[in-house]
Design an enzyme around this catalytic site. Structure first.
Site, short mmCIF file in Angstrom:
data_model
loop_
_atom_site.label_atom_id
_atom_site.label_comp_id
_atom_site.label_asym_id
_atom_site.label_seq_id
_atom_site.Cartn_x
_atom_site.Cartn_y
_atom_site.Cartn_z
N ASN A 9 -8.34 0.89 28.68
CA ASN A 9 -7.87 0.65 27.39
C ASN A 9 -8.06 -0.92 27.28
O ASN A 9 -7.28 -1.84 28.18
CB ASN A 9 -6.47 0.81 26.96
N LYS A 11 -8.14 -3.36 25.07
CA LYS A 11 -7.27 -3.93 24.02
C LYS A 11 -8.48 -5.13 23.50
O LYS A 11 -9.38 -4.56 23.14
CB LYS A 11 -6.07 -4.63 25.05
N HIS A 95 -0.80 3.75 20.54
CA HIS A 95 -0.45 2.77 21.60
C HIS A 95 0.70 2.00 21.22
O HIS A 95 0.92 1.74 20.03
CB HIS A 95 -1.54 1.99 21.98
N GLU A 97 1.53 -0.85 21.44
CA GLU A 97 1.29 -2.11 20.98
C GLU A 97 1.10 -2.12 19.38
O GLU A 97 1.43 -2.56 18.34
CB GLU A 97 0.18 -2.69 21.72
N GLU A 167 3.29 6.56 28.67
CA GLU A 167 3.21 4.99 28.84
C GLU A 167 4.75 4.46 28.48
O GLU A 167 5.24 4.01 27.41
CB GLU A 167 2.42 4.25 27.94
N GLY A 173 1.92 -3.79 31.30
CA GLY A 173 1.33 -5.17 31.23
C GLY A 173 2.49 -5.90 31.93
O GLY A 173 2.33 -7.25 31.96
N SER A 213 0.74 -0.32 34.10
CA SER A 213 0.83 -1.03 35.52
C SER A 213 0.07 -0.17 36.63
O SER A 213 0.41 -0.09 37.91
CB SER A 213 1.83 -1.63 36.02
C1 PEP Z 1 -1.87 0.11 28.37
O1 PEP Z 1 -1.84 -0.73 27.74
O2 PEP Z 1 -2.30 1.17 28.08
C2 PEP Z 1 -1.59 -0.04 29.87
C3 PEP Z 1 -1.23 0.84 30.52
O3 PEP Z 1 -1.63 -1.35 30.34
P1 PEP Z 1 -1.51 -1.88 32.13
O4 PEP Z 1 -2.32 -0.91 32.70
O5 PEP Z 1 -1.88 -3.29 31.77
O6 PEP Z 1 0.16 -1.89 32.18
#
Ligand code: PEP
Length: 253
Positions: A9, A11, A95, A97, A167, A173, A213
């Site tokens: 992703n 972003k 997602h 976000e 998630e 993040g 992460s």
């Molecule tokens: C994401 O935003 O889908 C995600 C998993 O981000 P990160 O791997 O940076 O935690």
């Protein structure tokens, strides 16, 4: 046996002029791992360059969102037909976000997911709890609500075009990762909830990614868990070597 799927992703991080190089580096670094589905979900404006760079490789291009209407007066939105036309194959839906900053609800997740699947694209539908919800003992309630409303009227046949991403919002993040046992517990809940919606046999075929992460150093132990079928990767998807490290872990899981 579910084929592992690792999706990046991007972003709002990579420009159109930077896209081809990153996709090509990823494709080159992962060409040995033919037993893993590899996807780069990019900003809409990067998709043509991503699709072009994916040609002749095993990497597929995807989007980060899509609207449920086919066309019309929806300034700033992008339709599933446009994504199909551009050559995208996957779309991330819901997602955290989008939920947190752009008013996405379980109901709009449902509309988007059904439109994506109806267009022949694969929807990567995200679910996950905030830290506040987890600490208040609402984990199961939140996941079940997001699944039941977000996947309402999604049929067993539709599931061939469905991937779910767990998630935990507190892990995205932040550098904090759910432990493999914490993640497996929620993945099992997701599969059990899906089984009630579309039947146990179909639920067994649907891939459930972990996101939050995930990196080369922790991917193997997460991907070793029974119901963890891949990863949705943010930060580590922006560096070909890191993304390839996760894909290598998936190939060997
Ligand atoms: C994401 O935003 O889908 C995600 C998993 O981000 P990160 O791997 O940076 O935690």
């Amino acid at each position: 046996m579910r084929k592992k799927i690792i999706a990046g992703n991007w972003k709002m991080n990579i420009k159109p002029s930077e896209t081809a190089a990153l996709v090509k580096d990823i494709a080159e670094a992962t060409k040995a791992y033919t037993n893993v589905d590899i996807v780069c979900c990019t900003p809409a404006i990067d998709i043509p360059a991503a699709v072009e760079a994916c040609k002749g490789t095993q990497v597929e291009a995807g989007a980060e969102n899509a609207h449920w209407e086919e066309k019309g007066a929806y300034t700033g939105e992008i339709s599933t037909g446009m994504l199909v036309d551009a050559g995208a194959k996957y779309v991330i839906i819901g997602h955290s976000e989008r939920r947190q900053y752009f008013g996405e609800t379980d109901e709009t997740v449902n509309k988007r997911a059904r439109a994506v699947i109806a267009a022949g694209l694969t929807a990567i539908v995200c679910v996950g709890e905030t830290l506040e919800e987890r600490e208040a003992g609402k984990l199961n309630e939140v996941i079940e609500r997001q699944m039941n409303v977000g996947l309402k009227d999604v049929t067993a046949a539709d599931c061939a075009k469905l991937v779910i991403a767990y998630e935990p919002v507190w892990a995205i993040g932040t550098g904090k990762t759910a432990t493999p046992d914490q993640a497996q517990e929620v993945h099992a809940l997701i599969r059990a909830t899906l089984a009630k919606l579309v039947g146990a046999d179909t639920a067994e075929t649907v891939r459930i990614q972990y996101g939050g992460s995930m990196k080369p150093g922790n991917a193997a132990e997460l991907l070793a868990k029974k119901d963890i079928d891949g990863g949705l990767i943010g930060g580590a998807a922006l560096k070909a070597a890191d993304f390839a490290g996760i894909i290598a872990a998936a190939a060997n899981a």
